[in-house]
Design an enzyme around this catalytic site. Structure first.
Site, PDB file in Angstrom:
ATOM      1  N   ILE A 691       0.825  -1.217   0.000  1.00  0.00           N
ATOM      2  CA  ILE A 691       0.000   0.000   0.000  1.00  0.00           C
ATOM      3  C   ILE A 691       0.856   1.262   0.000  1.00  0.00           C
ATOM      4  CG2 ILE A 691      -1.985  -1.084   1.110  1.00  0.00           C
ATOM      5  CD1 ILE A 691      -1.024   0.057   3.766  1.00  0.00           C
ATOM      6  N   ALA A 695      11.124   5.870   1.358  1.00  0.00           N
ATOM      7  CA  ALA A 695      12.572   5.825   1.522  1.00  0.00           C
ATOM      8  C   ALA A 695      12.987   4.751   2.498  1.00  0.00           C
ATOM      9  CB  ALA A 695      13.074   7.184   1.991  1.00  0.00           C
ATOM     10  N   SER A 696      12.114   4.438   3.464  1.00  0.00           N
ATOM     11  CA  SER A 696      12.506   3.484   4.490  1.00  0.00           C
ATOM     12  C   SER A 696      12.193   2.049   4.106  1.00  0.00           C
ATOM     13  CB  SER A 696      11.804   3.826   5.814  1.00  0.00           C
ATOM     14  OG  SER A 696      10.410   3.853   5.618  1.00  0.00           O
ATOM     15  N   GLY A 697      11.285   1.858   3.164  1.00  0.00           N
ATOM     16  CA  GLY A 697      10.942   0.514   2.768  1.00  0.00           C
ATOM     17  C   GLY A 697       9.533   0.437   2.225  1.00  0.00           C
ATOM     18  N   LYS A 698       8.988  -0.760   2.180  1.00  0.00           N
ATOM     19  CA  LYS A 698       7.636  -0.968   1.704  1.00  0.00           C
ATOM     20  C   LYS A 698       6.685  -1.157   2.875  1.00  0.00           C
ATOM     21  CE  LYS A 698       8.697  -3.007  -2.830  1.00  0.00           C
ATOM     22  NZ  LYS A 698       8.496  -4.164  -3.727  1.00  0.00           N
ATOM     23  N   VAL A 699       5.422  -0.770   2.651  1.00  0.00           N
ATOM     24  CA  VAL A 699       4.383  -0.954   3.656  1.00  0.00           C
ATOM     25  C   VAL A 699       3.295  -1.834   3.053  1.00  0.00           C
ATOM     26  CG1 VAL A 699       2.727   0.166   5.175  1.00  0.00           C
ATOM     27  CG2 VAL A 699       4.883   1.295   4.657  1.00  0.00           C
ATOM     28  N   ASP A 822      10.323  14.764  13.337  1.00  0.00           N
ATOM     29  CA  ASP A 822       9.883  14.677  11.943  1.00  0.00           C
ATOM     30  C   ASP A 822       8.363  14.796  11.870  1.00  0.00           C
ATOM     31  OD1 ASP A 822      10.199  14.512   9.224  1.00  0.00           O
ATOM     32  OD2 ASP A 822      10.313  12.324   9.157  1.00  0.00           O
TER      33      ASP A 822
END
Length: 1000
Positions: A691, A695-699, A822
């Site tokens: 979904i 930058a940190s990865g996939k969700v 952030d």
């Protein structure tokens, strides 16, 4: 008869005796006051109706002899309700303090009946309406503090009738009349503080010069204009004069030099012009601070001023011209010199720092010349030296090489030359060393091994030579090494692979040679590797492909040979250049595209399907093999069939392998009672369930067997790359290992407005975070899409309220407090009812971890458009930085605009809102999708956003205070008069001594 008389007298005596034991009127009044308050913390538990005396009650003080109540102090008690008028019936009550509660409604005129009061403190509450004129009837009142409320309108004329008042503070209200001259009639005044009110434009009343007993005059942010009146020079007892953040014009009057007792004068952020008074400064022996920054002053700094024992001289961001007089070096107590952003010329005084314990000096962006004074660290406490962009020349003084207290040194873009002293390389506390843009020569000394705290080494554009010492590998905290455009030679030292924290290595345009070490796989946090235009040779190490965070790779202009490592296809490169080498073989399939053509030019033996990379004569040699083309066409159908079958087999095999994951390889850490296992999560991590990708990865969205859904974040290589976070001193992206921060933060805290982390799953190569699923996604995605119509005013207000409560919990209820670092609309998630949760704690830090109050960070963390202005220069961070970011989110909710937008030009959303309000009015700022019937409430929310985004941290409210302000908007009870007669919104400001952040 006598017996009846005796019995009657006995009864009367008994009644009187019992009455004296149980009926104390002060007990009755105070107990009734208790009943009027909402007391969620039960601080008034000791106030009981059957007591004979209240003197032992919480917050109550009595006269030691008469046992009568003289003081009521319920500060910081979290009480809700109206002002207790019954307190005025206590005949000997001299002091009332209800500081920092939630006292609401208006303040009745009947408060004037508190005739015995000498001290009244109602600061930091929720009082609204007009200031009660009846206050002046309290003849003995000496201190009146009503700051931090929402009083509006004019200051009553009756306030000029006080005869005993010594201190009055109305700071941070909504007073929108003019600063009245009749306050100059209160001859007894010692402190007058009207700061941060949206007064109508007006002049400083010359009548204030009559206040000859005045010691403190604070008129900061009062919308003052015109010239500073000469009459202020008559304030012979004045200690503190603050006229900052106004629109004052004209020259600084020479009468100010007659203030012989004044300790500090703050005139910054005005439009003052002309020269400072040439004479009279010698009379001001007590002066320690003069801040005339951000004006339009010209001329030179007077000699007499420089001979004073100043502790701080701030004249930055003016148009001052000329040299700094030698007299400044005679300042006995000068420990902070800030002159950056002017047009000063000439040399710095040779004895600067010799007679004063200099701590910090910034003279950047001027036209200073000559050498640095060798006495800057004479007292051994010098910490920060910033002289960027001047015309300084000569060598670094030997004295600075012995200055072990130094922490930050920026000598960039000057004309320094010669070799850097050996001791200077190894200063143990320096974390930022910049020598770029000079003419330094020589080699980096081996003493650099002692620079154990060094995080950033910027020495590009110099004449450094020689090889890098092995000792550079001892700098375990080094994150940024920029040494390009020098004459470094030799091989890279083997120890350089020990720099595990290294994020950027830029050594292009040198004469390095030899092979690259194969052990570079230890650079797990590497983001930028630039070794272009050197003489490196040998093969490109295959291990570069394991640097999962690398997005900038430039190895062009060297002598690398052999094939391009296929592992480079594992990288997500934004900048890629291998041109002008001796590479051969085929280009890896991922890069065999026309868009990468320039990345491979100048490698004659390199071949691929990109036009122009293969030698045309080689094709002629292959004519004999044209018959193979026919075979290829004949077999094409068969290959296609076999390929499809192979792909299907591989896919099914992959599914089987994934479903048969060895349980022993996974580690589960749960933070709540779980109704699922990690294997149910692992089995659903298909591309169909993705979904979001960032930058940190996939969700992934994973629907569990019980019908519930969770969100699973799979981190890239177990490390979080924050591509929106920019180090402003380097202009480069940074890395942050957010996995540990997420579990350290979310694993411990519990709050309805903080996203819930169910558990985490880890292996050596993979890390998963399992959160509660938020069906409506992020606020940013929804607000800035075609679905923004779903967010009506009430929904947006609810989102702001929820997010504020979540941040307030982090700042005020967590021990130690947590700074998110952030805060942005994309990190505010929405559930099915549009309830908001604060999310993404990959950058979060506890206050203990970053230093109590504030501390200097080595790099900037945050997202563009949300970063507080104090980051950009001081690198200092605390809770007020989160407040600024949340203020930007509020502006997004009110305007419907992005925090940065090409339409704004060089402005961000905060500057665009302020400019548009000033030039066009409120209607050009508000989101047209919002119902105009809520315009008053929307303006109030906008005002809170402007308050949160105040340039100075000290002027921003705490998040607890923000929650109170938002609650008031929700009740639609406040009188936050934010729209003036011109239809323009006038921002109000904030100052609270109990709620200050550190000021840059």
């Amino acid at each position: 008869m006598p017996s009846h008389l005796s019995l009657l007298l006995l009864s009367l005596f008994s009644f009187y005796f019992l009455s004296t034991l149980s009926l104390n009127p002060e007990v009755d009044y105070l107990y009734q006051i208790k009943l009027t308050f909402d007391d969620p913390d039960n601080v008034l538990a000791s106030w009981t109706a059957n007591d004979t005396s209240p003197c032992h009650w919480y917050g109550v003080s009595c006269d030691p002899i008469t046992k009568l109540v003289t003081s009521l102090d319920l500060s910081d008690s979290n009480l809700f309700g109206e002002f207790p008028m019954l307190a005025c019936k206590l005949p000997h009550l001299k002091s009332i303090s209800l500081y920092n509660n939630s006292i609401n409604s208006t303040l009745s005129e009947q408060v004037g009946s508190c005739g015995s009061l000498e001290y009244l403190n109602l600061a930091q509450n929720l009082l609204t309406g007009m200031l009660p004129a009846g206050l002046s009837r309290i003849g003995g009142l000496k201190v009146l503090d009503l700051s931090g409320n929402n009083f509006s309108g004019d200051i009553p004329a009756s306030f000029g009738e006080f005869r005993s008042l010594e201190a009055i503070s109305l700071v941070e209200n909504l007073l929108n009349g003019v600063v009245p001259g009749f306050l100059g009639n209160i001859w007894s005044l010692k402190q007058l503080n009207l700061s941060y009110n949206p007064f109508l434009p007006g002049r400083i009343p010359p009548e204030f010069g009559n206040l000859t007993n005045l010691e403190v005059l604070w008129l900061t942010g009062c919308n003052l204009m015109g010239e500073i009146p000469d009459s202020l020079g008559r304030l012979s007892n004045l200690i503190d004069l603050d006229l900052a953040i106004n629109n004052l014009r004209g020259a600084v009057p020479s009468s100010l030099t007659e203030l012989t007792r004044v300790v500090q004068i703050e005139l910054y952020n005005n439009s003052l012009s002309g020269e400072l008074p040439r004479f009279g400064w010698g009379n001001m022996k007590a002066l320690r601070l003069l801040d005339a920054s951000m004006n339009e002053l010209t001329g030179t700094i007077p000699d007499e001023l420089c001979e004073l024992p100043l502790e701080s001289l701030n004249l930055y961001e003016n148009d001052l011209q000329g040299s700094v007089p030698v007299g400044i070096a005679k300042s006995v107590n000068l420990y902070e010199l800030r002159l950056f952003g002017n047009r000063f010329t000439g040399e710095l005084p040779r004895d600067l720092g010799k007679n004063s314990p200099m701590l910090w000096m910034d003279v950047s962006n001027n036209e200073f010349s000559g050498e640095l004074p060798g006495s800057l660290c004479e007292k051994g406490v010098f910490e920060e030296l910033l002289v960027i962009s001047n015309k300084f020349s000569g060598e670094i003084p030997v004295g600075l090489a012995k200055c072990r207290s130094l922490t930050r040194v920026r000598l960039g873009y000057n004309r320094f030359s010669g070799e850097v002293p050996e001791g200077f390389w190894g200063l143990p506390h320096v974390y930022f060393l910049e020598l770029a843009g000079n003419s330094f020569s020589g080699a980096i000394a081996k003493t650099i091994a002692g620079a154990s705290n060094l995080s950033s080494l910027s020495i590009f554009k110099n004449n450094f030579s020689g090889s890098l010492p092995e000792e550079i590998g001892f700098l375990e905290n080094l994150k940024d090494f920029a040494g390009s455009n020098n004459w470094f030679s030799g091989s890279l030292p083997a120890s350089i692979v020990n720099l595990g924290q290294l994020e950027r290595l830029d050594l292009h345009n040198n004469v390095f040679s030899g092979k690259l070490p194969s052990e570079i796989h230890s650079w797990k946090k590497m983001n930028e590797l630039n070794l272009a235009n050197n003489d490196f040779s040998g093969r490109i190490p295959e291990e570069i492909g394991s640097l999962s965070g690398l997005n900038y790779l430039d190895l062009s202009g060297n002598k690398f040979s052999g094939a391009i490592p296929s592992g480079l296809q594992n990288l997500k490169l934004n900048q890629f250049n291998l041109s002008s080498n001796r590479l051969s073989g085929d280009i890896p399939a991922l890069y065999a595209k026309k868009m990468y053509r320039s990345s491979f030019l100048g490698n004659p033996k390199l071949c691929g399907e990109i036009d122009g990379l293969c030698d045309g004569r080689a094709r002629a040699k292959n004519i004999g093999y044209l018959w193979m083309i026919r075979s290829i066409f004949i077999l094409a159908g068969l290959v296609l069939i076999v390929g499809i079958a192979w792909f299907y087999w591989r896919y099914m095999n992959f599914k089987k392998v994934k479903s048969a994951i060895d349980k022993s390889k996974w580690t589960l850490m749960s933070f709540h009672k779980l109704g699922f296992s990690e294997y149910e999560i692992l089995g659903a991590l298909d591309e169909d369930n993705v979904i979001g990708t960032g930058a940190s990865g996939k969700v992934y969205k994973v629907v569990l067997s019980n019908g519930d859904a969770v969100a699973v974040k799979k981190l890239w290589g177990g490390s979080k790359l924050v591509d929106e976070n920019v180090d402003v001193e380097k202009g480069a992206p940074i890395h942050n290992d957010g996995f540990e921060a997420e579990i350290e933060t979310l694993g411990k805290i519990r709050h309805k407005n903080i996203v819930r982390l169910w558990c985490c799953c880890t292996t050596r190569d993979c890390k998963l975070l399992v959160y509660e699923y938020m069906p409506n996604g992020s606020l940013g995605d929804l607000l800035h899409s075609n679905k923004s119509g779903l967010l009506d005013w009430l929904t947006r207000y609810k989102i702001a309220m929820d997010a504020a409560e979540g941040l307030s919990y982090l700042h005020h209820d967590c021990v130690p407090p947590i700074v998110h670092r952030d805060v942005k609309s994309n990190n505010i998630l929405l559930d099915e009812d549009f309830g908001a949760r604060v999310a993404d704690f990959g950058l979060a830090k506890t206050v203990d971890a970053i230093g109590k109050g504030s501390n200097s960070m080595s790099v900037i963390a945050g997202s563009c458009g949300y970063i507080a202005p104090e980051y950009a220069y001081t690198l200092r961070v605390n809770e007020k930085s989160d407040t600024y970011s949340f203020g930007v989110v509020i502006l997004e909710l009110v305007t419907g605009r992005l925090p940065v937008d090409p339409e704004f030009g060089e402005k961000d959303l905060v500057k665009w809102v302020c400019t548009t309000l000033d030039q066009k009015g409120i209607d050009h700022v508000l989101d047209p999708k919002l119902d105009s019937c809520f315009k008053e409430e929307i303006c109030k929310l906008l005002n809170v956003g402007l308050l949160c985004t105040s340039p100075l941290p000290i002027n921003r409210p705490s998040m607890r205070r923000v929650v109170k302000l938002l609650q008031e908007i929700g009740g639609f009870e406040g009188q936050m008069k934010s729209v003036n007669k011109d239809g323009k919104l006038t921002p109000y400001y904030y100052e609270d001594a109990s709620d200050q952040g550190s000021v840059a």
